[in-house]
Design a protein around this motif. Structure first.
Motif, short mmCIF file in Angstrom:
data_model
loop_
_atom_site.label_atom_id
_atom_site.label_comp_id
_atom_site.label_asym_id
_atom_site.label_seq_id
_atom_site.Cartn_x
_atom_site.Cartn_y
_atom_site.Cartn_z
N ASP A 60 37.96 -25.03 -38.56
CA ASP A 60 38.92 -23.94 -38.74
C ASP A 60 38.84 -22.93 -37.59
OD1 ASP A 60 40.73 -22.07 -39.72
OD2 ASP A 60 39.38 -21.32 -41.27
N VAL A 61 39.32 -23.30 -36.42
CA VAL A 61 39.27 -22.43 -35.25
C VAL A 61 40.08 -21.14 -35.48
CG1 VAL A 61 39.84 -22.24 -32.80
CG2 VAL A 61 38.72 -24.29 -33.66
N PRO A 62 41.30 -21.21 -36.04
CA PRO A 62 42.03 -19.96 -36.30
C PRO A 62 41.28 -19.03 -37.27
CG PRO A 62 43.54 -21.81 -36.37
CD PRO A 62 42.14 -22.38 -36.31
N GLY A 63 40.61 -19.60 -38.26
CA GLY A 63 39.83 -18.78 -39.20
C GLY A 63 38.66 -18.09 -38.51
N TRP A 64 37.97 -18.81 -37.65
CA TRP A 64 36.88 -18.22 -36.87
C TRP A 64 37.43 -17.12 -35.95
CZ3 TRP A 64 31.59 -18.52 -36.11
CH2 TRP A 64 30.89 -19.40 -36.94
N HIS A 65 38.57 -17.37 -35.35
CA HIS A 65 39.16 -16.38 -34.44
C HIS A 65 39.48 -15.10 -35.20
CE1 HIS A 65 42.15 -14.49 -31.79
NE2 HIS A 65 41.43 -15.03 -30.82
N ALA A 66 40.07 -15.24 -36.38
CA ALA A 66 40.39 -14.06 -37.20
C ALA A 66 39.12 -13.30 -37.58
CB ALA A 66 41.16 -14.48 -38.45
N ARG A 67 38.07 -14.04 -37.90
CA ARG A 67 36.79 -13.42 -38.26
C ARG A 67 36.20 -12.65 -37.08
NH1 ARG A 67 32.06 -17.33 -40.17
NH2 ARG A 67 30.33 -15.99 -39.66
N MET A 68 36.26 -13.23 -35.88
CA MET A 68 35.73 -12.55 -34.70
C MET A 68 36.59 -11.34 -34.33
SD MET A 68 32.97 -14.14 -34.10
CE MET A 68 32.92 -14.43 -35.87
N GLN A 69 37.90 -11.46 -34.52
CA GLN A 69 38.80 -10.34 -34.26
C GLN A 69 38.48 -9.18 -35.20
OE1 GLN A 69 42.99 -11.36 -34.66
NE2 GLN A 69 43.39 -10.21 -32.78
N LYS A 70 38.27 -9.50 -36.47
CA LYS A 70 37.93 -8.48 -37.47
C LYS A 70 36.59 -7.82 -37.14
CE LYS A 70 37.38 -7.70 -42.39
NZ LYS A 70 37.35 -8.29 -43.72
N ALA A 71 35.65 -8.61 -36.61
CA ALA A 71 34.33 -8.08 -36.26
C ALA A 71 34.36 -7.28 -34.96
CB ALA A 71 33.32 -9.23 -36.13
N GLY A 72 35.44 -7.37 -34.20
CA GLY A 72 35.55 -6.61 -32.96
C GLY A 72 34.64 -7.10 -31.84
N VAL A 73 34.44 -8.44 -31.75
CA VAL A 73 33.56 -8.97 -30.71
C VAL A 73 34.13 -8.67 -29.32
CG1 VAL A 73 32.65 -10.78 -32.20
CG2 VAL A 73 34.62 -11.27 -30.75
N LYS A 74 33.25 -8.66 -28.33
CA LYS A 74 33.63 -8.34 -26.95
C LYS A 74 34.38 -9.50 -26.29
CE LYS A 74 29.92 -7.42 -24.73
NZ LYS A 74 28.77 -6.99 -23.94
N ASN A 75 35.37 -9.15 -25.47
CA ASN A 75 36.09 -10.09 -24.61
C ASN A 75 36.64 -11.31 -25.35
OD1 ASN A 75 35.84 -8.54 -22.24
ND2 ASN A 75 33.74 -9.24 -22.03
N LEU A 76 37.20 -11.07 -26.52
CA LEU A 76 37.81 -12.14 -27.31
C LEU A 76 39.12 -12.58 -26.65
CD1 LEU A 76 37.86 -13.81 -29.97
CD2 LEU A 76 39.11 -11.90 -30.99
N THR A 77 39.23 -13.88 -26.38
CA THR A 77 40.48 -14.42 -25.83
C THR A 77 41.40 -14.79 -26.98
OG1 THR A 77 39.81 -16.76 -25.83
CG2 THR A 77 39.23 -15.42 -23.87
N PHE B 135 38.63 -20.83 -28.33
CA PHE B 135 38.69 -19.46 -27.83
C PHE B 135 37.28 -19.05 -27.41
CE2 PHE B 135 37.78 -18.96 -32.32
CZ PHE B 135 36.84 -17.95 -32.38
N PHE B 136 37.22 -17.97 -26.64
CA PHE B 136 35.95 -17.48 -26.11
C PHE B 136 35.75 -16.02 -26.50
CE2 PHE B 136 37.53 -20.75 -23.26
CZ PHE B 136 36.42 -21.55 -23.06
N PHE B 137 34.48 -15.61 -26.51
CA PHE B 137 34.11 -14.21 -26.71
C PHE B 137 32.68 -14.05 -26.22
CE2 PHE B 137 33.15 -16.53 -30.54
CZ PHE B 137 31.94 -16.04 -31.00
N GLU B 138 32.13 -12.84 -26.32
CA GLU B 138 30.76 -12.57 -25.89
C GLU B 138 29.96 -11.95 -27.01
OE1 GLU B 138 30.89 -10.10 -22.42
OE2 GLU B 138 31.80 -11.67 -21.19
#
Length: 128
Positions: free
Chosen positions: A75-92, A103-106
């Motif tokens: 579930d890549v879109p689900g993980w992306h939404a979770r990282m967006q909600k968490a406010g991770v750095k440099n989320l693509t 997608f990538f983040f730091e």
């Protein structure tokens, strides 16, 4: 010579404890072993990742990393939404390449992380 049983990838931190909430709460990695100067997590069956105190560990923390941790998840879109909600750095944004959706983040210290899914079933089978 026998084959390896599993592998553990370690990232080294100047302040290891500052990233513990990120790996345990944001990413939800399961803590398997707390060694004091290192913590080892189970990402998935047979897949392990560790964080190490860069002052006490075998290697030293580097100000800029040249390593990427890739988490394979359906579930890549689900993980992306979770990282967006968490406010991770440099989320693509979500990207779709020849082999995978990803997608990538730091992490808080700048280590690069990718979440991906192989969309070609023949390629995905290579890792099953």
């Amino acid at each position: 010579m026998s084959k390896p049983d599993y592998a553990i990838t370690f990232f080294y931190y100047e302040d290891m404890m500052s990233v513990v909430p990120f790996y345990e709460e944001v990413l939800g990695f399961e803590l398997v072993l707390d060694q004091g100067m290192a913590r080892i997590y189970r990402i998935a069956p047979g897949s392990y990742f560790g964080i190490v105190d860069g002052v006490k560990g075998h290697l030293k923390h580097q100000p800029t990393s040249a390593v990427l941790l890739t988490i394979v998840a359906e579930d890549v879109p689900g993980w992306h939404a979770r990282m967006q909600k968490a406010g991770v750095k440099n989320l693509t944004g979500l990207l779709r390449g020849t082999y995978c959706e990803h997608f990538f983040f730091e992490d808080p210290a700048g280590y690069a992380i990718e979440v991906q899914r192989f969309h070609n079933p023949e390629v995905a089978k290579l890792f099953a």
